[in-house]
Design an enzyme around this catalytic site. Structure first.
Site, PDB file in Angstrom:
ATOM      1  N   GLY A 121      -4.319   2.658  21.637  1.00  0.00           N
ATOM      2  CA  GLY A 121      -3.813   3.338  22.824  1.00  0.00           C
ATOM      3  C   GLY A 121      -2.337   3.093  23.058  1.00  0.00           C
ATOM      4  N   GLN A 122      -1.890   3.488  24.252  1.00  0.00           N
ATOM      5  CA  GLN A 122      -0.460   3.441  24.578  1.00  0.00           C
ATOM      6  C   GLN A 122       0.085   2.011  24.503  1.00  0.00           C
ATOM      7  OE1 GLN A 122       0.577   4.246  28.639  1.00  0.00           O
ATOM      8  NE2 GLN A 122       2.699   4.734  28.138  1.00  0.00           N
ATOM      9  N   ASP A 144     -10.355  -0.513  17.354  1.00  0.00           N
ATOM     10  CA  ASP A 144     -10.497   0.561  18.340  1.00  0.00           C
ATOM     11  C   ASP A 144     -11.668   1.426  17.888  1.00  0.00           C
ATOM     12  OD1 ASP A 144      -8.196   1.874  20.508  1.00  0.00           O
ATOM     13  OD2 ASP A 144      -9.815   3.206  19.866  1.00  0.00           O
ATOM     14  N   ILE A 145     -12.131   2.266  18.790  1.00  0.00           N
ATOM     15  CA  ILE A 145     -13.213   3.196  18.474  1.00  0.00           C
ATOM     16  C   ILE A 145     -12.700   4.325  17.568  1.00  0.00           C
ATOM     17  CG2 ILE A 145     -12.905   4.727  20.468  1.00  0.00           C
ATOM     18  CD1 ILE A 145     -15.981   4.499  20.871  1.00  0.00           C
ATOM     19  N   ARG A 146     -11.353   4.458  17.513  1.00  0.00           N
ATOM     20  CA  ARG A 146     -10.733   5.483  16.664  1.00  0.00           C
ATOM     21  C   ARG A 146      -9.545   4.863  15.945  1.00  0.00           C
ATOM     22  NH1 ARG A 146      -5.911   7.565  19.670  1.00  0.00           N
ATOM     23  NH2 ARG A 146      -5.924   6.418  21.617  1.00  0.00           N
ATOM     24  N   ILE A 205     -16.536  -1.275  21.583  1.00  0.00           N
ATOM     25  CA  ILE A 205     -16.726  -2.540  22.299  1.00  0.00           C
ATOM     26  C   ILE A 205     -18.008  -2.544  23.131  1.00  0.00           C
ATOM     27  CG2 ILE A 205     -15.219  -1.831  24.211  1.00  0.00           C
ATOM     28  CD1 ILE A 205     -15.662  -5.397  22.806  1.00  0.00           C
ATOM     29  N   TYR A 264     -11.642   3.533  38.850  1.00  0.00           N
ATOM     30  CA  TYR A 264     -10.822   2.684  37.988  1.00  0.00           C
ATOM     31  C   TYR A 264     -10.363   1.437  38.754  1.00  0.00           C
ATOM     32  CZ  TYR A 264      -6.626   1.475  35.202  1.00  0.00           C
ATOM     33  OH  TYR A 264      -5.662   0.843  34.450  1.00  0.00           O
ATOM     34  N   LYS A 293     -11.298  -2.473  38.137  1.00  0.00           N
ATOM     35  CA  LYS A 293     -10.275  -3.491  37.862  1.00  0.00           C
ATOM     36  C   LYS A 293     -10.374  -4.646  38.869  1.00  0.00           C
ATOM     37  CE  LYS A 293      -8.054  -1.849  34.222  1.00  0.00           C
ATOM     38  NZ  LYS A 293      -8.169  -2.524  32.921  1.00  0.00           N
TER      39      LYS A 293
HETATM   40  P1  NAD Z   1      -5.160   4.016  26.481  1.00  0.00           P
HETATM   41  O1  NAD Z   1      -6.147   4.924  27.099  1.00  0.00           O
HETATM   42  O2  NAD Z   1      -3.914   4.587  25.917  1.00  0.00           O
HETATM   43  O3  NAD Z   1      -5.870   3.152  25.334  1.00  0.00           O
HETATM   44  C1  NAD Z   1      -7.173   2.646  25.460  1.00  0.00           C
HETATM   45  C2  NAD Z   1      -7.761   2.555  24.077  1.00  0.00           C
HETATM   46  O4  NAD Z   1      -9.113   2.116  24.201  1.00  0.00           O
HETATM   47  C3  NAD Z   1      -7.787   3.903  23.341  1.00  0.00           C
HETATM   48  O5  NAD Z   1      -7.147   3.795  22.096  1.00  0.00           O
HETATM   49  C4  NAD Z   1      -9.273   4.196  23.171  1.00  0.00           C
HETATM   50  O6  NAD Z   1      -9.589   4.848  21.945  1.00  0.00           O
HETATM   51  C5  NAD Z   1      -9.858   2.790  23.207  1.00  0.00           C
HETATM   52  N1  NAD Z   1     -11.274   2.825  23.554  1.00  0.00           N
HETATM   53  C6  NAD Z   1     -11.916   3.629  24.412  1.00  0.00           C
HETATM   54  N2  NAD Z   1     -13.224   3.376  24.421  1.00  0.00           N
HETATM   55  C7  NAD Z   1     -13.429   2.374  23.532  1.00  0.00           C
HETATM   56  C8  NAD Z   1     -14.576   1.683  23.087  1.00  0.00           C
HETATM   57  N3  NAD Z   1     -15.794   1.968  23.557  1.00  0.00           N
HETATM   58  N4  NAD Z   1     -14.411   0.707  22.173  1.00  0.00           N
HETATM   59  C9  NAD Z   1     -13.197   0.415  21.683  1.00  0.00           C
HETATM   60  N5  NAD Z   1     -12.065   1.049  22.054  1.00  0.00           N
HETATM   61  C10 NAD Z   1     -12.191   2.014  22.966  1.00  0.00           C
HETATM   62  O7  NAD Z   1      -4.817   2.883  27.557  1.00  0.00           O
HETATM   63  P2  NAD Z   1      -3.506   1.979  27.637  1.00  0.00           P
HETATM   64  O8  NAD Z   1      -2.525   2.710  28.453  1.00  0.00           O
HETATM   65  O9  NAD Z   1      -3.127   1.483  26.294  1.00  0.00           O
HETATM   66  O10 NAD Z   1      -4.061   0.796  28.547  1.00  0.00           O
HETATM   67  C11 NAD Z   1      -4.514  -0.425  27.995  1.00  0.00           C
HETATM   68  C12 NAD Z   1      -5.011  -1.303  29.124  1.00  0.00           C
HETATM   69  O11 NAD Z   1      -3.971  -1.507  30.071  1.00  0.00           O
HETATM   70  C13 NAD Z   1      -6.194  -0.701  29.902  1.00  0.00           C
HETATM   71  O12 NAD Z   1      -7.087  -1.729  30.253  1.00  0.00           O
HETATM   72  C14 NAD Z   1      -5.549  -0.147  31.137  1.00  0.00           C
HETATM   73  O13 NAD Z   1      -6.439  -0.121  32.212  1.00  0.00           O
HETATM   74  C15 NAD Z   1      -4.411  -1.127  31.360  1.00  0.00           C
HETATM   75  N6  NAD Z   1      -3.315  -0.527  32.126  1.00  0.00           N
HETATM   76  C16 NAD Z   1      -2.550   0.467  31.584  1.00  0.00           C
HETATM   77  C17 NAD Z   1      -1.539   1.042  32.344  1.00  0.00           C
HETATM   78  C18 NAD Z   1      -0.680   2.172  31.806  1.00  0.00           C
HETATM   79  O14 NAD Z   1       0.197   2.674  32.526  1.00  0.00           O
HETATM   80  N7  NAD Z   1      -0.846   2.567  30.547  1.00  0.00           N
HETATM   81  C19 NAD Z   1      -1.295   0.578  33.645  1.00  0.00           C
HETATM   82  C20 NAD Z   1      -2.097  -0.421  34.161  1.00  0.00           C
HETATM   83  C21 NAD Z   1      -3.089  -0.991  33.390  1.00  0.00           C
END
Ligand code: NAD
Length: 315
Positions: free
Chosen positions: A11-12, A34-36, A52, A140, A144
Site C-alpha cells: 500500500g501507500q 500483502d494479499i497482492r 492476514i 474506520y 482504530k
Molecule cells: P493502503 O490501503 O494503501 O494499503 C493497505 C494494504 O493492505 C494494501 O496494499 C492492501 O492490499 C493490503 N491488504 C488489504 N487486505 C489485506 C489482507 N487481508 N491481508 C494482507 N494485506 C491486505 O493503506 P496505507 O495508506 O498504506 O495505510 C497503512 C496503514 O496506515 C493502515 O493501517 C492505515 O489505517 C494507516 N493510516 C494511513 C493513513 C494514510 O493517510 N495513508 C493515515 C492514517 C493511518
C-alpha cells in the site's frame, strides 16, 4: 539480528516504509507481505503473498523467516470503510488481534498504525490534545480507537511491546493512496504534474492535519527504535507534521504550475473530514521520543513535484 515482517506492504505507506527498513536492517532481513503483489523497489527483496485474515498462514510465515518484529499496516481505510462497515471492522480488528497474539510468543516488537480518525465531532478540533473526547463517527475511526485500547491492553496484561502512531493524512508520490479522506492531497499533485485540471472532493476551506511520507516513515522507525523506557504511551501517539486546506495546497502548487485549475465537488467524504481535527498537538511524541517533523507545505510541494516528475519519466 532482527527479522522484520511487514503486513500490508503493497500500500501507500508500506511501499516506502519497506524500502527504508531494508536500508537500515538489510534487504534479506525485511520481508514484505500483502494479499497482492506490490510495485517498484518493494519487489526487489523478499516478498510473501499473505492474507492476514488467515492466522495459520501468518504464523507459518513467522516461523519460516524467524520473524522478531512485525509492522502491521493492512487495513480498510476511512472512505472505503463506509462502503462495507462490517468488513472494515472484521479486517481491522481480527488482523490486529492475530498480530498482538503473536507478540506473546515469537514476535518481540509490533508496530500498528492508528489514525486521526479516532477523533470525532465532539473532539476539540484545533491542536487536538493526546487525551481528549474521542467519539469517532466512522467505522474506520471506531476500529482504530478499539485497536488502540487492545494495544494498551496487550502491553499492560501480557507485556507485549507494541507501539503506535495516530497518523494524519499521508502524502507521498511512490504509491497511490488506498481510499482515505485525505487522498485528495496526493491526487492534486498527480493532476498538476500531468497537466490536468483537478476536481476536489472536499470544500476549499477544509483544514486537516497532514504529513509528508518521509516524515511518517522516519517517525515510525524512530518510534520503533526508541528505548522501550521512553515509549510511555502504549495506546497511540498524536503526531503532527503540517495542517492545510485544499485552497492552501492549490496555492502552493500554483507557484510551480501557474495555469493549474481546481474545481470543488464535495461528496460524502466532506462529512468525514468535518468530524476530524484541523490540527494536532503532538507534545507527548516530542517530549517522550523527541519527534520533530522536517517538512512544511512548501518543502513537501517541491519534493512531490520533483518525485512525480521523475516517476513519470521512468514509467
Ligand atoms: P493502503 O490501503 O494503501 O494499503 C493497505 C494494504 O493492505 C494494501 O496494499 C492492501 O492490499 C493490503 N491488504 C488489504 N487486505 C489485506 C489482507 N487481508 N491481508 C494482507 N494485506 C491486505 O493503506 P496505507 O495508506 O498504506 O495505510 C497503512 C496503514 O496506515 C493502515 O493501517 C492505515 O489505517 C494507516 N493510516 C494511513 C493513513 C494514510 O493517510 N495513508 C493515515 C492514517 C493511518
Amino acid at each position: 539480528m532482527e527479522k522484520i515482517l511487514i503486513v500490508g506492504a503493497s500500500g501507500q505507506l508500506g511501499t516506502e516504509l519497506v524500502v527504508k527498513l531494508r536500508e537500515v536492517f538489510g534487504t534479506s532481513n525485511v520481508i514484505a507481505s500483502d494479499i497482492r503483489e506490490g510495485s517498484g523497489e518493494l519487489m526487489d527483496g523478499p516478498f510473501e503473498i499473505l492474507n492476514i485474515l488467515d492466522a495459520d498462514a501468518y504464523r507459518a510465515i513467522l516461523k519460516k523467516h524467524g520473524i522478531t518484529q512485525v509492522y502491521h499496516l493492512a487495513a480498510v481505510l476511512s472512505a472505503k470503510g463506509e462502503q462495507d462497515p462490517h468488513f472494515a471492522w472484521k479486517l481491522n480488528m481480527e488482523s490486529l488481534l492475530t498480530v498482538l497474539e503473536s507478540g506473546k510468543e515469537q514476535v518481540r516488537k509490533i508496530y500498528w498504525p492508528s489514525s486521526i480518525a479516532v477523533f470525532g465531532p465532539d473532539t476539540p478540533r484545533d491542536h487536538t490534545p493526546q487525551h481528549t473526547i474521542m467519539n469517532p463517527s466512522t467505522v474506520y475511526g471506531i476500529s482504530k480507537l478499539a485497536g488502540e485500547r487492545w494495544c494498551e491492553y496487550y502491553c499492560q496484561k501480557y507485556g507485549v511491546d507494541v507501539r503506535s502512531i495516530r497518523y494524519p493524512g499521508l502524502i507521498g508520490y511512490k504509491a497511490k493512496p488506498g481510499g482515505g479522506t485525505t487522498d485528495y492531497a496526493v491526487d492534486i499533485y498527480w493532476k498538476a504534474v500531468e497537466g490536468q485540471d483537478f476536481s476536489c472532493f472536499l470544500k476549499p476551506d477544509t483544514a486537516l492535519p497532514m504529513m509528508y511520507m518521509d516524515d511518517a516513515v522516519r517517525a515510525t522507525i524512530e518510534l520503533m527504535e526508541a528505548d522501550a523506557s521512553l515509549v510511555k504511551t502504549r495506546s497511540s501517539y498524536n503526531l503532527a507534521g503540517m495542517s492545510f486546506t485544499p485552497d492552501e495546497v492549490y496555492r502552493a502548487v500554483r507557484k510551480h504550475y501557474p495555469d493549474f485549475k481546481v474545481s470543488y465537488a464535495p461528496d460524502f467524504r466532506q462529512a468525514i473530514a468535518d468530524s476530524w481535527p484541523k490540527s494536532i498537538d503532538d507534545t507527548y511524541a516530542r517530549n517522550e521520543w523527541h519527534w520533530k517533523p522536517a517538512y512544511d507545505l512548501d518543502k513537501m510541494t517541491v519534493a512531490m513535484i520533483e518525485g512525480l516528475k521523475s516517476a513519470l519519466i521512468t514509467q
